[in-house]
Design a protein around this motif. Structure first.
Motif, mmCIF file in Angstrom:
data_model
loop_
_atom_site.group_PDB
_atom_site.id
_atom_site.type_symbol
_atom_site.label_atom_id
_atom_site.label_comp_id
_atom_site.label_asym_id
_atom_site.label_seq_id
_atom_site.Cartn_x
_atom_site.Cartn_y
_atom_site.Cartn_z
ATOM 1 N N THR A 114 38.199 49.439 38.814
ATOM 2 C CA THR A 114 37.765 48.397 37.883
ATOM 3 C C THR A 114 37.886 48.868 36.438
ATOM 4 O O THR A 114 38.288 48.103 35.551
ATOM 5 C CB THR A 114 36.308 48.000 38.180
ATOM 6 N N ALA A 115 37.550 50.133 36.190
ATOM 7 C CA ALA A 115 37.656 50.668 34.834
ATOM 8 C C ALA A 115 39.105 50.700 34.359
ATOM 9 O O ALA A 115 39.388 50.428 33.185
ATOM 10 C CB ALA A 115 37.049 52.065 34.778
ATOM 11 N N LEU A 116 40.040 51.004 35.260
ATOM 12 C CA LEU A 116 41.452 51.022 34.877
ATOM 13 C C LEU A 116 41.956 49.620 34.552
ATOM 14 O O LEU A 116 42.701 49.421 33.586
ATOM 15 C CB LEU A 116 42.284 51.643 35.998
ATOM 16 N N VAL A 117 41.561 48.642 35.353
ATOM 17 C CA VAL A 117 41.947 47.258 35.065
ATOM 18 C C VAL A 117 41.362 46.808 33.730
ATOM 19 O O VAL A 117 42.032 46.155 32.916
ATOM 20 C CB VAL A 117 41.491 46.333 36.212
ATOM 21 N N ALA A 118 40.110 47.164 33.481
ATOM 22 C CA ALA A 118 39.470 46.800 32.217
ATOM 23 C C ALA A 118 40.152 47.484 31.039
ATOM 24 O O ALA A 118 40.317 46.884 29.967
ATOM 25 C CB ALA A 118 37.989 47.170 32.261
ATOM 26 N N LEU A 119 40.570 48.735 31.226
ATOM 27 C CA LEU A 119 41.245 49.454 30.144
ATOM 28 C C LEU A 119 42.587 48.814 29.814
ATOM 29 O O LEU A 119 42.944 48.678 28.637
ATOM 30 C CB LEU A 119 41.438 50.916 30.539
ATOM 31 N N ARG A 120 43.333 48.406 30.828
ATOM 32 C CA ARG A 120 44.614 47.744 30.571
ATOM 33 C C ARG A 120 44.406 46.431 29.814
ATOM 34 O O ARG A 120 45.150 46.115 28.879
ATOM 35 C CB ARG A 120 45.346 47.491 31.889
ATOM 36 N N SER A 121 43.402 45.674 30.197
ATOM 37 C CA SER A 121 43.131 44.409 29.506
ATOM 38 C C SER A 121 42.710 44.651 28.059
ATOM 39 O O SER A 121 43.144 43.942 27.140
ATOM 40 C CB SER A 121 42.037 43.637 30.250
ATOM 41 N N ALA A 122 41.875 45.656 27.841
ATOM 42 C CA ALA A 122 41.430 45.961 26.480
ATOM 43 C C ALA A 122 42.592 46.420 25.614
ATOM 44 O O ALA A 122 42.708 46.021 24.444
ATOM 45 C CB ALA A 122 40.335 47.023 26.518
ATOM 46 N N LEU A 123 43.469 47.252 26.164
ATOM 47 C CA LEU A 123 44.609 47.739 25.387
ATOM 48 C C LEU A 123 45.564 46.608 25.033
ATOM 49 O O LEU A 123 46.169 46.621 23.955
ATOM 50 C CB LEU A 123 45.342 48.829 26.168
ATOM 51 N N ARG A 124 45.721 45.639 25.915
ATOM 52 C CA ARG A 124 46.590 44.505 25.593
ATOM 53 C C ARG A 124 46.071 43.749 24.367
ATOM 54 O O ARG A 124 46.820 43.443 23.437
ATOM 55 C CB ARG A 124 46.684 43.565 26.794
ATOM 56 N N ILE A 125 44.788 43.445 24.371
ATOM 57 C CA ILE A 125 44.218 42.681 23.256
ATOM 58 C C ILE A 125 44.242 43.496 21.969
ATOM 59 O O ILE A 125 44.635 43.009 20.897
ATOM 60 C CB ILE A 125 42.784 42.240 23.600
ATOM 61 N N VAL A 126 43.847 44.755 22.053
ATOM 62 C CA VAL A 126 43.776 45.591 20.853
ATOM 63 C C VAL A 126 45.167 45.841 20.281
ATOM 64 O O VAL A 126 45.354 45.861 19.055
ATOM 65 C CB VAL A 126 43.062 46.913 21.181
#
Length: 269
Positions: A114-126
């Motif tokens: 879950t943390a990896l999926v969240a990190l990918r989503s955060a990096l896309r937006i940032v």
């Protein structure tokens, strides 16, 4: 002696005069569309390579603007990534089949998957925000707005209202800076007293905002804003071949990088 030419005697009277650009400057409209393939690739690709590359390019572009701007953008990128990562890790539900390993140093201890999926989503937006902010720092709004009005017939009411909103934000920031300076002088540098007085700045700043809004409304009405279908433009600049070449190169490199990352074979002739 010959009489001096008046404004109506000049052949270019009443025409919009283009503002000259620097020799290596890119048209603001070209700057607006430059990051579009990178944004699309960041949203559609599964990996984070394009997003990380976009962040790196954005920071390099920001460094050309100035070290202070680049440093602030770097700090905002790191903080934004952590905040979004934490929020997504909390919001994304964990799958029952996921491993029992958790990330202990994140709030709420989310599972690793879950943390990896969240990190990918955060990096896309940032990455999208970092690249957009870095490029927007080089855009001249007056040239962009007048070009859209003169060349593409975009309603000037829409663009001028957006520009006035930006000007209003500048005035608000100036009022906040003035209020902070007065608080610092009144408290003689005491952080505790500054925090107490700073909490009461909301009402004066809001009153100043209302005053600016009233003055802006009166000024726009007095100058007949919106009374005519078009207005005079002074900063309209036509697109050049150089702008198209820059856009084509950047788009081509972005598409090539996205294709390579996805593992699609590329045929090189």
């Amino acid at each position: 002696m010959t009489a001096r030419a008046t404004r109506t005697d000049r052949p270019d009277a009443g025409r919009s005069r283009a503002v000259p650009r620097a020799a290596g400057a890119v048209h603001p409209l070209a700057l607006v569309i430059l990051p579009l393939p990178a944004i699309v690739a960041t949203l559609l690709t599964e990996g984070v390579g394009i997003g990380l590359a976009a962040i790196a390019v954005g920071l390099v572009v920001a460094a050309a603007r100035g070290p202070r701007f680049a440093g602030g953008l770097l700090v905002a990128t790191l903080l934004g990534t952590f905040v979004l990562w934490t929020g997504f890790a909390f919001a994304i539900p964990a799958e029952p089949a996921e491993s029992s390993a958790v990330v202990t140093w994140l709030p709420f201890h989310p599972p690793v998957d879950t943390a990896l999926v969240a990190l990918r989503s955060a990096l896309r937006i940032v990455s999208i925000m970092t690249l957009a902010i870095a490029i927007a720092a080089f855009i001249r709004w007056d040239v962009l707005a007048d070009t859209l009005i003169d060349r593409f017939r975009v309603p000037y009411r829409l663009l001028d209202v957006i520009g006035l909103g930006g000007r209003f934000a500048v005035l608000m920031r100036r009022d906040l800076a003035t209020a902070r300076t007065l608080v610092r002088l009144r408290t003689r540098g005491s952080r505790l007293r500054s925090a107490r007085l700073g909490a009461g700045l909301a009402v004066p700043v809001l009153m100043a905002a209302f005053r600016h809004a009233d003055e802006l409304t009166v000024a726009m009405e007095a100058r007949g804003f919106g009374a005519h279908d078009d207005r005079t433009v002074h900063a309209a600049v036509p697109l050049r071949v150089r702008d198209g070449v820059v856009v084509g190169i950047v788009w081509g490199v972005t598409v090539f990088a996205a294709v390579v990352q996805e593992g699609v074979p590329v045929l090189v002739v």
